[in-house]
Design a protein around this motif. Structure first.
Motif, PDB file in Angstrom:
ATOM      1  N   VAL A 101      -6.338   2.682  -0.502  1.00 12.92           N
ATOM      2  CA  VAL A 101      -5.620   1.503  -0.988  1.00 12.92           C
ATOM      3  C   VAL A 101      -5.662   0.393   0.056  1.00 12.92           C
ATOM      4  CG1 VAL A 101      -3.339   0.590  -1.606  1.00 12.92           C
ATOM      5  CG2 VAL A 101      -4.107   2.772  -2.563  1.00 12.92           C
ATOM      6  N   ARG A 102      -5.460   0.738   1.312  1.00 15.65           N
ATOM      7  CA  ARG A 102      -5.541  -0.259   2.390  1.00 15.65           C
ATOM      8  C   ARG A 102      -6.943  -0.873   2.434  1.00 15.65           C
ATOM      9  NH1 ARG A 102      -1.583  -0.404   6.376  1.00 15.65           N
ATOM     10  NH2 ARG A 102      -3.138  -1.192   7.842  1.00 15.65           N
ATOM     11  N   LEU A 103      -7.946  -0.038   2.255  1.00 17.38           N
ATOM     12  CA  LEU A 103      -9.331  -0.509   2.250  1.00 17.38           C
ATOM     13  C   LEU A 103      -9.556  -1.478   1.089  1.00 17.38           C
ATOM     14  CD1 LEU A 103     -11.915   0.141   3.947  1.00 17.38           C
ATOM     15  CD2 LEU A 103     -12.539   1.744   2.135  1.00 17.38           C
ATOM     16  N   ALA A 104      -9.024  -1.129  -0.090  1.00 14.44           N
ATOM     17  CA  ALA A 104      -9.187  -1.990  -1.266  1.00 14.44           C
ATOM     18  C   ALA A 104      -8.456  -3.318  -1.103  1.00 14.44           C
ATOM     19  CB  ALA A 104      -8.677  -1.260  -2.508  1.00 14.44           C
ATOM     20  N   MET A 105      -7.387  -3.326  -0.291  1.00 12.61           N
ATOM     21  CA  MET A 105      -6.610  -4.544  -0.070  1.00 12.61           C
ATOM     22  C   MET A 105      -7.135  -5.343   1.128  1.00 12.61           C
ATOM     23  SD  MET A 105      -2.817  -2.911  -0.755  1.00 12.61           S
ATOM     24  CE  MET A 105      -1.922  -4.446  -0.904  1.00 12.61           C
ATOM     25  N   ASN A 106      -8.315  -4.954   1.594  1.00  9.43           N
ATOM     26  CA  ASN A 106      -8.963  -5.626   2.735  1.00  9.43           C
ATOM     27  C   ASN A 106      -8.134  -5.530   4.008  1.00  9.43           C
ATOM     28  OD1 ASN A 106     -11.105  -6.534   1.046  1.00  9.43           O
ATOM     29  ND2 ASN A 106      -9.820  -8.226   0.332  1.00  9.43           N
ATOM     30  N   GLU A 107      -7.323  -4.455   4.089  1.00  7.29           N
ATOM     31  CA  GLU A 107      -6.558  -4.186   5.296  1.00  7.29           C
ATOM     32  C   GLU A 107      -7.347  -3.228   6.188  1.00  7.29           C
ATOM     33  OE1 GLU A 107      -3.004  -5.050   6.332  1.00  7.29           O
ATOM     34  OE2 GLU A 107      -3.925  -6.699   5.239  1.00  7.29           O
ATOM     35  N   LYS A 108      -6.979  -3.186   7.452  1.00 10.99           N
ATOM     36  CA  LYS A 108      -7.647  -2.274   8.387  1.00 10.99           C
ATOM     37  C   LYS A 108      -7.244  -0.839   8.059  1.00 10.99           C
ATOM     38  CE  LYS A 108      -8.199  -1.124  13.263  1.00 10.99           C
ATOM     39  NZ  LYS A 108      -7.769  -1.411  14.653  1.00 10.99           N
ATOM     40  N   GLY A 163     -18.300  -0.137  -4.443  1.00 10.91           N
ATOM     41  CA  GLY A 163     -18.220   1.046  -3.582  1.00 10.91           C
ATOM     42  C   GLY A 163     -16.797   1.358  -3.170  1.00 10.91           C
ATOM     43  N   THR A 164     -16.043   0.322  -2.806  1.00 11.93           N
ATOM     44  CA  THR A 164     -14.645   0.508  -2.411  1.00 11.93           C
ATOM     45  C   THR A 164     -13.817   0.978  -3.599  1.00 11.93           C
ATOM     46  OG1 THR A 164     -14.817  -1.203  -0.707  1.00 11.93           O
ATOM     47  CG2 THR A 164     -12.606  -0.628  -1.457  1.00 11.93           C
ATOM     48  N   ALA A 165     -14.071   0.407  -4.779  1.00  9.22           N
ATOM     49  CA  ALA A 165     -13.348   0.811  -5.989  1.00  9.22           C
ATOM     50  C   ALA A 165     -13.624   2.277  -6.317  1.00  9.22           C
ATOM     51  CB  ALA A 165     -13.738  -0.081  -7.159  1.00  9.22           C
ATOM     52  N   ALA A 171       0.830  -1.207   0.000  1.00  7.18           N
ATOM     53  CA  ALA A 171       0.000   0.000   0.000  1.00  7.18           C
ATOM     54  C   ALA A 171       0.866   1.260   0.000  1.00  7.18           C
ATOM     55  CB  ALA A 171      -0.927  -0.001   1.211  1.00  7.18           C
ATOM     56  N   SER A 172       1.918   1.263   0.807  1.00 11.10           N
ATOM     57  CA  SER A 172       2.816   2.422   0.863  1.00 11.10           C
ATOM     58  C   SER A 172       3.553   2.617  -0.453  1.00 11.10           C
ATOM     59  CB  SER A 172       3.829   2.251   2.009  1.00 11.10           C
ATOM     60  OG  SER A 172       3.173   2.196   3.257  1.00 11.10           O
ATOM     61  N   VAL A 173       4.010   1.513  -1.051  1.00  8.80           N
ATOM     62  CA  VAL A 173       4.736   1.600  -2.320  1.00  8.80           C
ATOM     63  C   VAL A 173       3.818   2.117  -3.432  1.00  8.80           C
ATOM     64  CG1 VAL A 173       5.901   0.263  -4.121  1.00  8.80           C
ATOM     65  CG2 VAL A 173       6.413  -0.176  -1.719  1.00  8.80           C
ATOM     66  N   ILE A 174       2.577   1.677  -3.449  1.00 14.30           N
ATOM     67  CA  ILE A 174       1.632   2.135  -4.479  1.00 14.30           C
ATOM     68  C   ILE A 174       1.421   3.642  -4.385  1.00 14.30           C
ATOM     69  CG2 ILE A 174      -0.808   2.069  -5.159  1.00 14.30           C
ATOM     70  CD1 ILE A 174      -0.730  -0.954  -4.497  1.00 14.30           C
ATOM     71  N   VAL A 175       1.222   4.142  -3.169  1.00 17.39           N
ATOM     72  CA  VAL A 175       1.024   5.589  -2.990  1.00 17.39           C
ATOM     73  C   VAL A 175       2.299   6.344  -3.373  1.00 17.39           C
ATOM     74  CG1 VAL A 175       0.510   7.413  -1.322  1.00 17.39           C
ATOM     75  CG2 VAL A 175      -0.697   5.229  -1.184  1.00 17.39           C
TER      76      VAL A 175
END
Length: 239
Positions: A198-205, A121-123, A48-52
């Motif tokens: 991005v974290r939300l899309a990856m099912n992360e908290k 919705g998340t997308a 997630a950090s790398v993507i941002v």
């Protein structure tokens, strides 16, 4: 029948499309990078950090460099003499840069949605946060051209600014509600909503709710456009 004159935005997009090889590379590079990282099962918080980080640096340099080039060549001075307002000139070229960046980075949204089975919705939230990041990055790219120096200095100013904002926005380490001032500051940082989305899309908290991501994204986008509107006349001034 006379054809309708092209706007600056349309001209910029047409010039970008004509540079076919660089455009193809720009379109493929972000998606391939993320695909390799996801296929390699990188830890989600690192991915997630790398993507941002990738999106931030892809979108924060190009417009500023073009602006410095056009200022030095006298193009901006010639545009300033046209009947178009300073705001129209700046925002047209700005919109072209944002659209190009969005075309480059939208495949990342598709990859995350498919790989993690994200809901529509998340997308959608991720697309809004992505668009906001690109708007803010290109605003930063233009704003740093007002500082003294040439093309190398613009890159330096942009990189320093982005790294500071990524840190303050909790991209390198999560900033929770218990951290008071830091948490409040993170809501003012352009890259924080994208990181949360991005974290939300990856099912992360995620530290923020979907509503917080959307509200912060819209507020940051409107603020960025308002800042450009205010700075437009100064951005057209020559050295």
């Amino acid at each position: 029948m006379m054809s309708r004159p092209l706007s600056l935005r349309q001209i910029e997009l047409l010039q970008t499309r004509r540079a076919l090889v660089p455009l193809v590379v720009k379109l493929l590079y972000p998606g391939l990078t993320v695909m390799i990282m996801l296929a390699g099962r990188a830890p989600h918080h690192i991915a997630a950090s790398v993507i941002v980080l990738l999106i931030a640096f892809m979108s924060v340099v190009d417009l500023g460099l073009l602006w410095v080039r056009d200022r030095r060549s006298g193009l901006l001075a010639r545009l300033a003499l046209t009947p178009l307002s300073a705001q129209r000139i700046v925002l047209d070229r700005f919109a072209a840069a944002v659209i190009t960046d969005l075309l480059q980075t939208l495949p990342i949204v598709g990859l995350l949605a498919v790989f993690f089975g994200s809901s529509p919705g998340t997308a959608l939230i991720l697309v809004v946060a992505l668009a906001t990041t690109l708007i803010c990055s290109n605003t930063i790219s233009l704003a740093v051209t007002l500082l003294p120096g040439g093309r190398r200095e613009v890159i330096l100013y942009a990189v320093i600014t982005v790294f500071a904002l990524l840190f303050l926005g909790g991209v390198f380490r999560p900033i929770g509600p218990a951290e008071g001032l830091l948490n409040a500051l993170a809501h003012l940082i352009p890259y924080a909503p994208l990181h949360q989305a991005v974290r939300l899309a990856m099912n992360e908290k995620a530290m923020w709710s979907q509503t917080e991501i959307l509200v912060d994204s819209l507020a940051l986008a409107v603020t960025s456009v308002a800042l450009l509107w205010t700075l437009a006349a100064r951005l057209l001034q020559t050295d």
